[in-house]
Design a protein around this motif. Structure first.
Motif, PDB file in Angstrom:
ATOM      1  N   PRO A   1      37.274  28.592  15.947  1.00 49.58           N
ATOM      2  CA  PRO A   1      36.440  29.107  17.048  1.00 49.58           C
ATOM      3  C   PRO A   1      36.409  28.202  18.272  1.00 49.58           C
ATOM      4  CG  PRO A   1      35.062  28.232  15.275  1.00 49.58           C
ATOM      5  CD  PRO A   1      36.468  28.230  14.761  1.00 49.58           C
ATOM      6  N   ASN A   2      36.550  26.901  18.079  1.00 48.99           N
ATOM      7  CA  ASN A   2      36.472  25.969  19.205  1.00 48.99           C
ATOM      8  C   ASN A   2      37.508  24.856  19.050  1.00 48.99           C
ATOM      9  OD1 ASN A   2      35.505  24.656  21.537  1.00 48.99           O
ATOM     10  ND2 ASN A   2      34.033  23.457  20.344  1.00 48.99           N
ATOM     11  N   PRO A   3      38.784  25.198  19.150  1.00 45.83           N
ATOM     12  CA  PRO A   3      39.828  24.189  18.896  1.00 45.83           C
ATOM     13  C   PRO A   3      39.942  23.174  20.028  1.00 45.83           C
ATOM     14  CG  PRO A   3      40.828  26.208  19.687  1.00 45.83           C
ATOM     15  CD  PRO A   3      39.360  26.511  19.506  1.00 45.83           C
ATOM     16  N   ARG A   4      40.543  22.049  19.693  1.00 52.14           N
ATOM     17  CA  ARG A   4      40.883  21.068  20.713  1.00 52.14           C
ATOM     18  C   ARG A   4      42.045  21.595  21.549  1.00 52.14           C
ATOM     19  NH1 ARG A   4      38.826  15.929  19.493  1.00 52.14           N
ATOM     20  NH2 ARG A   4      37.946  15.814  17.384  1.00 52.14           N
ATOM     21  N   ASP A   5      42.181  21.081  22.745  1.00 54.32           N
ATOM     22  CA  ASP A   5      43.324  21.423  23.584  1.00 54.32           C
ATOM     23  C   ASP A   5      44.602  20.938  22.909  1.00 54.32           C
ATOM     24  OD1 ASP A   5      44.329  22.199  26.456  1.00 54.32           O
ATOM     25  OD2 ASP A   5      45.247  20.255  25.976  1.00 54.32           O
ATOM     26  N   VAL A   6      45.580  21.823  22.780  1.00 57.62           N
ATOM     27  CA  VAL A   6      46.809  21.506  22.058  1.00 57.62           C
ATOM     28  C   VAL A   6      47.524  20.309  22.685  1.00 57.62           C
ATOM     29  CG1 VAL A   6      49.131  22.348  21.508  1.00 57.62           C
ATOM     30  CG2 VAL A   6      47.137  23.807  21.106  1.00 57.62           C
ATOM     31  N   GLU A   7      47.598  20.266  23.991  1.00 54.59           N
ATOM     32  CA  GLU A   7      48.294  19.156  24.646  1.00 54.59           C
ATOM     33  C   GLU A   7      47.562  17.838  24.418  1.00 54.59           C
ATOM     34  OE1 GLU A   7      51.293  19.573  25.835  1.00 54.59           O
ATOM     35  OE2 GLU A   7      51.080  21.703  25.361  1.00 54.59           O
ATOM     36  N   ASP A   8      46.228  17.878  24.373  1.00 57.31           N
ATOM     37  CA  ASP A   8      45.461  16.661  24.097  1.00 57.31           C
ATOM     38  C   ASP A   8      45.738  16.160  22.680  1.00 57.31           C
ATOM     39  OD1 ASP A   8      44.362  16.758  26.612  1.00 57.31           O
ATOM     40  OD2 ASP A   8      42.423  17.574  25.949  1.00 57.31           O
ATOM     41  N   VAL A   9      45.846  17.080  21.733  1.00 47.05           N
ATOM     42  CA  VAL A   9      46.112  16.694  20.350  1.00 47.05           C
ATOM     43  C   VAL A   9      47.509  16.100  20.226  1.00 47.05           C
ATOM     44  CG1 VAL A   9      46.388  17.538  17.993  1.00 47.05           C
ATOM     45  CG2 VAL A   9      44.511  18.380  19.406  1.00 47.05           C
ATOM     46  N   ILE A  10      48.475  16.718  20.882  1.00 47.37           N
ATOM     47  CA  ILE A  10      49.848  16.188  20.848  1.00 47.37           C
ATOM     48  C   ILE A  10      49.876  14.767  21.398  1.00 47.37           C
ATOM     49  CG2 ILE A  10      52.150  16.429  21.870  1.00 47.37           C
ATOM     50  CD1 ILE A  10      51.744  19.472  21.675  1.00 47.37           C
ATOM     51  N   ALA A  11      49.157  14.537  22.480  1.00 49.65           N
ATOM     52  CA  ALA A  11      49.110  13.190  23.054  1.00 49.65           C
ATOM     53  C   ALA A  11      48.396  12.222  22.123  1.00 49.65           C
ATOM     54  CB  ALA A  11      48.418  13.232  24.417  1.00 49.65           C
ATOM     55  N   ALA A  12      47.321  12.701  21.462  1.00 51.39           N
ATOM     56  CA  ALA A  12      46.531  11.823  20.600  1.00 51.39           C
ATOM     57  C   ALA A  12      47.344  11.295  19.429  1.00 51.39           C
ATOM     58  CB  ALA A  12      45.297  12.561  20.088  1.00 51.39           C
ATOM     59  N   VAL A  13      48.290  12.098  18.922  1.00 52.37           N
ATOM     60  CA  VAL A  13      49.105  11.650  17.786  1.00 52.37           C
ATOM     61  C   VAL A  13      50.458  11.091  18.230  1.00 52.37           C
ATOM     62  CG1 VAL A  13      47.981  13.224  16.185  1.00 52.37           C
ATOM     63  CG2 VAL A  13      50.060  13.968  17.373  1.00 52.37           C
ATOM     64  N   GLY A  14      50.643  10.954  19.547  1.00 50.81           N
ATOM     65  CA  GLY A  14      51.839  10.289  20.064  1.00 50.81           C
ATOM     66  C   GLY A  14      53.118  11.081  19.931  1.00 50.81           C
ATOM     67  N   LEU A  15      53.035  12.404  20.122  1.00 50.14           N
ATOM     68  CA  LEU A  15      54.236  13.237  19.975  1.00 50.14           C
ATOM     69  C   LEU A  15      54.593  13.977  21.262  1.00 50.14           C
ATOM     70  CD1 LEU A  15      53.676  14.811  16.433  1.00 50.14           C
ATOM     71  CD2 LEU A  15      55.341  13.054  17.066  1.00 50.14           C
ATOM     72  N   GLU A  16      54.212  13.426  22.413  1.00 50.87           N
ATOM     73  CA  GLU A  16      54.521  14.100  23.676  1.00 50.87           C
ATOM     74  C   GLU A  16      56.018  14.351  23.848  1.00 50.87           C
ATOM     75  OE1 GLU A  16      52.706  11.258  23.332  1.00 50.87           O
ATOM     76  OE2 GLU A  16      51.318  11.014  25.023  1.00 50.87           O
TER      77      GLU A  16
END
Length: 301
Positions: free
Chosen positions: A111-126
């Protein structure tokens, strides 16, 4: 430890898991407070994975009371599962989708997910965002596992050996991410063989051996004061190794210097680390393989 059920993310009383005559989990009591990071430690086959799978709702218990986020995992509904994030020991994600595609797909389930791009950056997979998961290295796939577990903003995050395959730099970046989640109030249950990881991330911890919790407490107090008494080691006049545990190591060192007319050979003062305490607890409890070992190695269904 607070006992008000409203303060608890996890409450377990008398948890048992049996397979015929074999006992995998033998009567565990455990409380985990909301917002706490709890490190569950123990040797292979101790019953860690069985316990965690029961809390996650993936394995039925034989006996005992279990409440996770206010619900019994054995009967919880889909909306309860949406409040959890789970990182398993090994990845099971399809390799045909890119990192971004897979995360965007999973984000739609919440219902309230994190921003996908923020998550990708958080785990270092940009740099790997457009790469198919099947083309990633093992460590990078592990980061995808973590990303999928946190994209839904879980209230309770299960981390089962989360940094397996990470290089030292990646592990430290992951620790920063977990500390950020802790700061946001996420409750975390961590199982790990890296005791430095447990010491860095854990607020409290427990050691499980043979399906029983043999110690529970603040991560810096596990095993009690006696387990953390410093050890002074040296070699005597004949070259034989000697050691003595003492609360006053400095006084003993001065006394040895007087007796030897100088510093004795190979003198060292050792203050027990979490690893030392852990190994002592496991040894004292007797680290025999239990039914949990058979379960976790796939010999029991």
């Amino acid at each position: 430890m607070r006992t008000n059920p409203a303060d608890l993310a996890v409450r377990v009383r008398g948890l048992r898991k049996e397979y015929g005559d074999l006992t995998a989990v033998a009567g565990i009591d455990l409380d985990i407070a909301r917002g706490e990071t709890f490190a569950l430690l123990g040797p292979n086959g101790a019953g860690k994975s069985t316990t965690v799978e029961i809390l996650e709702g993936y394995r039925h218990r034989t006996a005992g009371e279990v409440s996770v986020l206010g619900a019994d995992p054995a009967h919880a509904r889909l909306d309860w599962k949406a409040r959890l994030g789970i990182v398993l020991q090994s990845t099971g994600e399809s390799g045909q989708y890119s990192v971004r595609e897979q995360l965007a797909h999973f984000a739609r389930f919440y219902p309230n997910p994190r921003d996908v791009e923020d998550v990708i950056a958080a785990v270092g997979l940009e740099k790997q965002a457009k790469t198919r998961i099947g083309k990633l290295s093992g460590g990078q796939q592990r980061r995808v596992d973590v990303a999928l577990a946190i994209v839904g903003r879980p209230e309770l995050l299960f981390l089962d050996e989360p940094t397996t395959g990470f290089d030292p730099e990646a592990r430290r970046e992951f620790w920063k991410l977990i500390e950020q989640l802790k700061a946001e109030g996420t409750t975390i249950l961590l199982t790990t063989h890296y005791l430095d990881e447990a010491a860095r991330l854990g607020d409290r911890g427990g050691v499980i051996v043979g399906g029983r919790l043999v110690a529970v407490g603040h991560i810096d107090e596990l095993g009690g004061a006696e387990a953390r008494v410093p050890v002074v080691r040296w070699r005597d006049e004949s070259g034989a190794p000697r050691e003595e545990r003492t609360q006053r190591p400095a006084e003993l060192v001065v006394d040895l210097a007087r007796r030897f007319g100088g510093e004795p050979r190979e003198l060292e003062v050792i203050r027990p680390s979490l690893e030392d305490v852990y190994l002592g607890l496991v040894h004292a409890a007797g680290s025999k393989a239990s039914a949990a070992e058979l379960v976790e190695e796939g010999e029991l269904a």
